[in-house]
Design an enzyme around this catalytic site. Structure first.
Site, short mmCIF file in Angstrom:
data_model
loop_
_atom_site.label_atom_id
_atom_site.label_comp_id
_atom_site.label_asym_id
_atom_site.label_seq_id
_atom_site.Cartn_x
_atom_site.Cartn_y
_atom_site.Cartn_z
N SER A 68 3.66 -9.23 -4.84
CA SER A 68 4.47 -8.36 -5.60
C SER A 68 5.66 -9.17 -6.09
CB SER A 68 4.84 -7.18 -5.03
OG SER A 68 3.90 -6.23 -4.59
N1 SAM Z 1 2.39 -6.41 0.08
C1 SAM Z 1 1.94 -7.34 -0.59
C2 SAM Z 1 3.23 -8.58 -0.95
O1 SAM Z 1 4.04 -8.72 0.06
O2 SAM Z 1 3.12 -9.22 -1.83
C3 SAM Z 1 1.31 -7.37 -1.85
C4 SAM Z 1 0.15 -6.45 -1.77
S1 SAM Z 1 -0.74 -6.54 -3.25
C5 SAM Z 1 0.08 -5.99 -4.26
C6 SAM Z 1 -1.65 -4.95 -2.77
C7 SAM Z 1 -2.78 -5.18 -1.35
O3 SAM Z 1 -3.31 -3.95 -1.35
C8 SAM Z 1 -3.86 -6.15 -1.93
O4 SAM Z 1 -3.87 -6.98 -1.00
C9 SAM Z 1 -4.90 -5.20 -1.63
O5 SAM Z 1 -6.09 -5.70 -1.41
C10 SAM Z 1 -4.61 -4.23 -0.66
N2 SAM Z 1 -5.26 -2.85 -0.54
C11 SAM Z 1 -5.66 -2.16 -1.87
N3 SAM Z 1 -6.42 -1.06 -1.27
C12 SAM Z 1 -6.15 -1.12 0.24
C13 SAM Z 1 -6.65 0.05 1.17
N4 SAM Z 1 -7.14 1.06 0.71
N5 SAM Z 1 -6.41 -0.32 2.39
C14 SAM Z 1 -5.57 -1.58 2.67
N6 SAM Z 1 -5.09 -2.44 1.67
C15 SAM Z 1 -5.58 -2.19 0.44
#
Ligand code: SAM
Length: 218
Positions: A68
């Site tokens: 992000s």
């Molecule tokens: N927090 C991260 C950072 O510091 O940059 C960015 C996260 S990214 C925007 C969103 C993440 O949520 C992805 O890695 C995706 O695989 C994960 N995700 C989506 N649905 C999910 C779920 N049901 N359970 C766990 N992770 C999930």
């Protein structure tokens, strides 16, 4: 892991500039700004892209996911009002940058990721950098009931609605921060659990996240 963990004057200077930029954009919590200033975001990038690491931009991290942009990380973190020792559930570990920011603030972090490749990478990188959250692989849209209740819950992917199961895993007085909307854009929503069955909801600014996939989501 091909990264060289070097933090030289160029990266340190870029980090300071980023903190000032976030302050100008409205982030005012000194502790959050300090945490952003402490986490070496370039360590989450291949060395070829270090020049991009302190721009306020999201960036691909593989598996169709993104790290992000720092403003979004700071914005969500500020809304959590973290106290030292808070037990936080983070849904969507990704590369772990946000996780490190939470740990810098003294939180005890439980973080869950559904993409196995990202999970496998992050569980190696973070401890190597000195960050030690509790890692989980699985569907975070259902929370992690075994370790509930939490002081705070942060969801770092966009959900179609607030999963009720997450609200039930909050302590009374606890805060959930989650982007809610369609696949194109979401509103940041905070929900405070004010009583056993009472919740206060506040709808804030518009953001664009990758989708929260899973049983209680898309
Ligand atoms: N927090 C991260 C950072 O510091 O940059 C960015 C996260 S990214 C925007 C969103 C993440 O949520 C992805 O890695 C995706 O695989 C994960 N995700 C989506 N649905 C999910 C779920 N049901 N359970 C766990 N992770 C999930």
């Amino acid at each position: 892991m091909a990264y060289k963990y070097i933090d030289n004057y160029r990266e340190r200077g870029a980090r300071k500039k980023l903190v000032l930029e976030l302050q100008k954009k409205g982030i005012s919590d000194k502790k959050v700004l300090e945490a952003i200033g402490n986490v070496k975001r370039h360590y989450f990038f291949d060395e070829t892209f270090w020049a991009q690491a302190y721009l306020d931009k999201a960036f691909p991290i593989g598996e169709g996911q993104t790290i992000s942009n720092p403003y979004t990380v700071a914005y969500q973190t500020e809304l959590l009002h973290i106290q030292k020792g808070d037990k936080i559930l983070e849904i969507g570990t990704g590369c772990g940058y946000q996780t490190c920011v939470l740990l810098e603030l003294g939180a005890k972090v439980y973080t869950i990721e559904r993409q196995e490749k990202l999970f496998n990478r992050t569980i190696q990188v973070l401890p190597h950098l000195g960050y030690k959250p509790n890692f989980f692989l699985g569907d975070g849209s259902k929370g992690i009931a075994d370790h509930a209740p939490y002081d705070k819950i942060i969801v770092t992917a966009g959900a179609p609605l607030v999963p009720q199961v997450l609200l039930r895993q909050l302590k009374i007085g606890g805060i959930l921060v989650i982007p809610v909307g369609d696949e194109k854009e979401q509103k940041m929503v905070t929900v405070i659990r004010v009583g056993e069955n009472d919740f206060d909801k506040i709808v804030l600014d518009t953001f664009r996240f990758v989708p929260l996939l899973g049983d209680q989501a898309w």
